[in-house]
Design an enzyme around this catalytic site. Structure first.
Site, PDB file in Angstrom:
ATOM      1  N   HIS A   1       0.848  -1.206   0.000  1.00  0.00           N
ATOM      2  CA  HIS A   1       0.000   0.000   0.000  1.00  0.00           C
ATOM      3  C   HIS A   1       0.871   1.240   0.000  1.00  0.00           C
ATOM      4  O   HIS A   1       1.035   1.882   1.042  1.00  0.00           O
ATOM      5  CB  HIS A   1      -0.906  -0.008   1.238  1.00  0.00           C
ATOM      6  CG  HIS A   1      -2.067   0.916   1.147  1.00  0.00           C
ATOM      7  ND1 HIS A   1      -2.048   2.209   1.629  1.00  0.00           N
ATOM      8  CD2 HIS A   1      -3.303   0.734   0.635  1.00  0.00           C
ATOM      9  CE1 HIS A   1      -3.222   2.771   1.437  1.00  0.00           C
ATOM     10  NE2 HIS A   1      -3.998   1.898   0.845  1.00  0.00           N
TER      11      HIS A   1
ATOM     12  N   GLU B   1      -7.959   3.046  13.239  1.00  0.00           N
ATOM     13  CA  GLU B   1      -7.647   2.055  14.282  1.00  0.00           C
ATOM     14  C   GLU B   1      -6.677   2.639  15.308  1.00  0.00           C
ATOM     15  O   GLU B   1      -6.837   2.413  16.517  1.00  0.00           O
ATOM     16  CB  GLU B   1      -7.073   0.788  13.657  1.00  0.00           C
ATOM     17  CG  GLU B   1      -6.595  -0.237  14.657  1.00  0.00           C
ATOM     18  CD  GLU B   1      -7.679  -0.887  15.500  1.00  0.00           C
ATOM     19  OE1 GLU B   1      -7.356  -1.383  16.596  1.00  0.00           O
ATOM     20  OE2 GLU B   1      -8.862  -0.906  15.081  1.00  0.00           O
TER      21      GLU B   1
ATOM     22  N   ILE C   1       1.872   4.627   1.562  1.00  0.00           N
ATOM     23  CA  ILE C   1       0.883   5.477   2.231  1.00  0.00           C
ATOM     24  C   ILE C   1       0.210   4.643   3.307  1.00  0.00           C
ATOM     25  O   ILE C   1      -0.219   3.520   3.052  1.00  0.00           O
ATOM     26  CB  ILE C   1      -0.176   5.989   1.225  1.00  0.00           C
ATOM     27  CG1 ILE C   1       0.485   6.837   0.134  1.00  0.00           C
ATOM     28  CG2 ILE C   1      -1.263   6.788   1.948  1.00  0.00           C
ATOM     29  CD1 ILE C   1      -0.431   7.157  -1.028  1.00  0.00           C
TER      30      ILE C   1
ATOM     31  N   GLY D   1      -5.951   4.392   5.443  1.00  0.00           N
ATOM     32  CA  GLY D   1      -6.864   5.167   6.276  1.00  0.00           C
ATOM     33  C   GLY D   1      -7.463   4.354   7.406  1.00  0.00           C
ATOM     34  O   GLY D   1      -7.646   4.860   8.517  1.00  0.00           O
ATOM     35  N   VAL D   2      -7.763   3.081   7.137  1.00  0.00           N
ATOM     36  CA  VAL D   2      -8.358   2.253   8.189  1.00  0.00           C
ATOM     37  C   VAL D   2      -7.390   2.069   9.358  1.00  0.00           C
ATOM     38  O   VAL D   2      -7.826   1.959  10.505  1.00  0.00           O
ATOM     39  CB  VAL D   2      -8.844   0.894   7.660  1.00  0.00           C
ATOM     40  CG1 VAL D   2      -9.984   1.088   6.681  1.00  0.00           C
ATOM     41  CG2 VAL D   2      -7.729   0.091   7.032  1.00  0.00           C
TER      42      VAL D   2
END
Length: 153
Positions: A54, A68, A60, A63-64
């Site tokens: 990723h 978290e 990067i 986002g998850v």
């Protein structure tokens, strides 16, 4: 009378959260103000496994994982304030609302997560938080989320 916890280092974080590598996403929690607010720190490094895919050549932080990390900061704030250091605190997402991503988070960044409790009280199971994640004062992400705090044991 016990002294209120105002900061959590990695040893205290690991005593509160069951998460371990590669899913422990908070390195330190500063400015713990009871169960009302806290500031979490995540040092983002290239060694994290999600950067392999990723994205190759353009790492990067997903986002998850930022959301978290905010949730883990909230759990440490609640756990530290309530003296839950036996590793039996499990936290489950119930909802994520108003989630927005504004800036890429990349290796070398220091992610600062400002958490505020919107609803919840010691002994209660359901909590609602607002989180804001920043890098060098620039907003990277924000979200409101609800979580169930389950004390196993």
């Amino acid at each position: 009378m016990t002294t209120p916890v105002t900061e959590a280092d990695i040893q205290l974080i690991q005593a509160i959260l069951p998460h371990r590598y590669p899913f422990l996403l908070v390195d330190k929690v500063r400015e713990i103000n009871g169960t009302s607010s806290a500031l979490g720190i995540k040092n983002v490094t290239m060694n994290e496994p999600h950067f392999q895919g990723h994205f190759p050549g353009n790492p990067i932080m997903p986002g998850v994982t930022i959301v978290e990390a905010m949730a883990q900061t909230a759990a440490v704030m609640v756990g530290a304030s309530m003296g839950l250091t036996d590793g039996n605190l499990l936290v489950y997402f119930m909802s994520i609302d108003k989630c927005k991503f504004r800036r890429k988070v990349v290796p070398g960044d220091v992610l600062e997560m400002k958490l505020e409790t919107l609803r919840g009280k010691p002994g209660g199971k359901v909590w609602r938080f607002r989180g804001l994640a920043e890098v060098e004062g620039e907003m990277a992400a924000e979200a409101e989320f609800m979580a169930m705090m389950d004390m196993q044991g």
